[in-house]
Write an enzyme that holds these catalytic residues in place. Structure first.
Site, mmCIF file in Angstrom:
data_model
loop_
_atom_site.group_PDB
_atom_site.id
_atom_site.type_symbol
_atom_site.label_atom_id
_atom_site.label_comp_id
_atom_site.label_asym_id
_atom_site.label_seq_id
_atom_site.Cartn_x
_atom_site.Cartn_y
_atom_site.Cartn_z
ATOM 1 N N GLU A 20 0.831 -1.208 0.000
ATOM 2 C CA GLU A 20 0.000 0.000 0.000
ATOM 3 C C GLU A 20 0.861 1.252 0.000
ATOM 4 O OE1 GLU A 20 -3.157 0.935 -0.233
ATOM 5 O OE2 GLU A 20 -3.930 -1.065 -0.570
ATOM 6 N N GLU A 64 10.919 13.692 -11.415
ATOM 7 C CA GLU A 64 11.704 12.595 -11.953
ATOM 8 C C GLU A 64 12.086 11.556 -10.911
ATOM 9 O OE1 GLU A 64 14.830 14.249 -14.291
ATOM 10 O OE2 GLU A 64 13.459 14.927 -15.842
#
Lengths: 376, 376
Positions: B217, B234
């Site tokens: 999760e 990025e």
């Protein structure tokens, strides 16, 4: 037993049977009392806080207008998240009418940009299922009483409705007295295997807390045995108190090959500290007795069960500590679960259970928090 | 973002979308691979050890004779506990034949003193349900794929078949770095409320361990956010490692008003210790950032969530301890869950997770034991 005549034995057996039956019925009824059937929208099912937004069956007057406005539709309630719940009691008794209204309603709801539809179909109307599935609905879950159909309406969004429950909960009760003995039983059901000594335990009931389940299972197992064993010794029902969860294991796959099981090993002690000496009963149905903890832990059958839980390493160490610090840990007169929860604040073994305040009295939720007793 | 032109942004978004889609499909497939559908008899369902006696679909050659011996009967397998399992793939495709064979089979099984009958009815044959119920069968549970019918045959014994699962499992991930910061997110789905900062988390998947669910999760939430937020910075996927369960709470009633929910608060840390600076994104869909732990715990919304779990008293104390002893607790190069499980042996906070040996390789079961880290 040989010294008791039939006249004194029979009334006792009757009383115990009656008490056991009443207790069983009380347990059985407990979950049915005073509960509203609640539904959540498919949308609100997405988060753990979803139940904050539940709506109660037939109680949401605010939305009454919606389902009264069009008599060609199934009677329904909507919620703030654009979920639809069809009112089970108003589902047409006529199958043709069900089919017409369902297809019309699904079209209307889709046009009006509703998101999820829930239909709780009573088993008496199980023949309605086929048409529901034809209309693109799916079965979410089912019980003896109903089948829950649902449909995710938005075509441009992934169906985010989570699956139904897939975990079983169980408890084992390690009941320990001051003499470093534990309660061991042999079950009635041996499944053709050689019977073996084990701690009492069983499944957590629907909407029951883990700590209460442990106390109840300990008591029920004893009561069951009382009918066959302890009544001969003139003992009555024995109350245990919950001390802590010593650990828990998660195992999968479990039943039906697609579920998991969590088994909580709970530490308990009898509220009445008087050590009980059980007569070793030879009846094939059930046996119960106190066994020295070391002896129990050294049984081959125990080892084969508990080695998976690191019983010897983890639990024995904790139990040792408990026995050494018994007087520091416990008030001598604990009488109920709430008291014992306060009392065990002084111990540092296992996970304590703290009953929490309801977030909202309206929802009448019960919450229990288990936290390690580690004293940092 | 304003400094990026469309040409450089689009390919990045496409790549991230594709990667996310593939990852999602991998998650989705995971549970479907290499699993045998297993059934247990009604009788063997009584104990937690029941799954020892499961029989595999179409694999029990020993009993083949039984269901071949009478062509008027439904094809079935029996087990050592006199339970019957009808073979789903051999249920007649003709409804009339189903009805004749079912009523005949139930009579025969009762006469032969069989105990429980299980029929896993594919949804395609949902129209068969009605006749099953007429024959005194009941719905045990159902999924999107099938409805499980069962019948307890002995008239002189109480039906001991336990209910289907009624507990949901969820995890919350408290991801902490060395700077005493935790990861907080705002969910895409605000349900009309003011959005608030919370820890990542979600439901435990079918047949998934609690510790893996927490790690997954944490990762998924980050990945999801990568699409909207982090890709501009990025960053690639971030792995967390499971440290311990800080506590868990049980709450009921939960979804549908008749289930309970167990929520495990897990402590995690990023495998890569380099602190990440998230750009605070104003996009309405999702936000993610590091937040000072003290700041997070003092937010009104956090207090309202965690006060029920005694967060401040229990968790903060544990986290404090962890941060002070960070270097003692962790190897500097943990790379995966198994490593981290070994490494955290040195900590004494929360519940450790120990993966256990399979009891039998045949059943391919996974078992995890959670035990307190208390050093007595």
């Amino acid at each position: 037993m040989s010294r008791l005549d039939k006249k004194s034995l029979l009334p006792r057996l009757c009383i115990f049977s009656a008490v056991s039956f009443i207790l069983y019925k009380l347990y059985e009824q407990r979950d049915k009392d005073g509960r509203h059937i609640k539904q959540v929208s498919s949308d609100s099912l997405r988060t753990e806080e979803a139940n904050e937004f539940e709506i109660k069956e037939d109680e949401d007057k605010e939305n009454e207008k919606i389902w009264k406005s069009d008599t060609n539709m199934l009677a329904f309630q909507s919620d703030h998240f654009r979920g639809i719940r069809v009112i089970a009691s108003r589902i047409p008794k006529n199958k043709k009418e069900w089919e017409q209204k369902l297809s019309y309603s699904l079209r209307e709801w889709t046009l009006k940009k509703f998101r999820g539809v829930w239909i709780k179909l009573p088993v008496a109307l199980v023949s309605y299922l086929e048409y529901g599935l034809k209309q693109g609905m799916a079965i979410h879950h089912a019980t003896k009483e109903y089948v829950m159909l649902y449909k995710w309406l938005p075509h441009d969004e992934k169906d985010m409705v989570p699956e139904y429950c897939h975990s079983y909960l169980g408890v084992g009760a390690l009941i320990i007295n001051e003499k470093r003995q534990c309660v061991v039983i042999q079950e009635k059901w041996d499944f053709g295997r050689a019977n073996y000594w084990k701690t009492p335990g069983g499944a957590v009931d629907r909407c029951e807390s883990i700590s209460h389940a442990a106390v109840r299972e300990a008591k029920v197992k004893w009561k069951m045995c009382l009918l066959f064993v302890v009544c001969f010794l003139e003992e009555t029902g024995i109350e245990c108190e919950f001390i802590s969860i010593l650990g828990f294991r998660q195992m999968m796959p479990y039943r039906f090959g697609n579920t998991a099981d969590i088994w909580f090993l709970c530490l308990l002690r009898p509220v009445d500290n008087t050590p009980l000496e059980f007569k070793k009963d030879e009846h094939e149905i059930a046996q119960i007795k106190w066994m020295d903890l070391n002896e129990f832990m050294n049984l081959e059958c125990t080892k084969s069960i508990f080695q998976h839980y690191n019983f010897e390493k983890a639990v024995a160490k904790e139990v040792d500590w408990l026995l050494k610090h018994w007087n520091d840990c416990f008030d001598q007169q604990p009488k109920n679960l709430d008291n014992s929860l306060k009392i065990v604040k002084n111990t540092n073994i296992g996970f304590r259970c703290l009953p929490l305040e309801d977030r909202s009295t309206e929802h009448k939720q019960k919450r229990y928090f288990f936290q390690p007793n580690t004293q940092l």
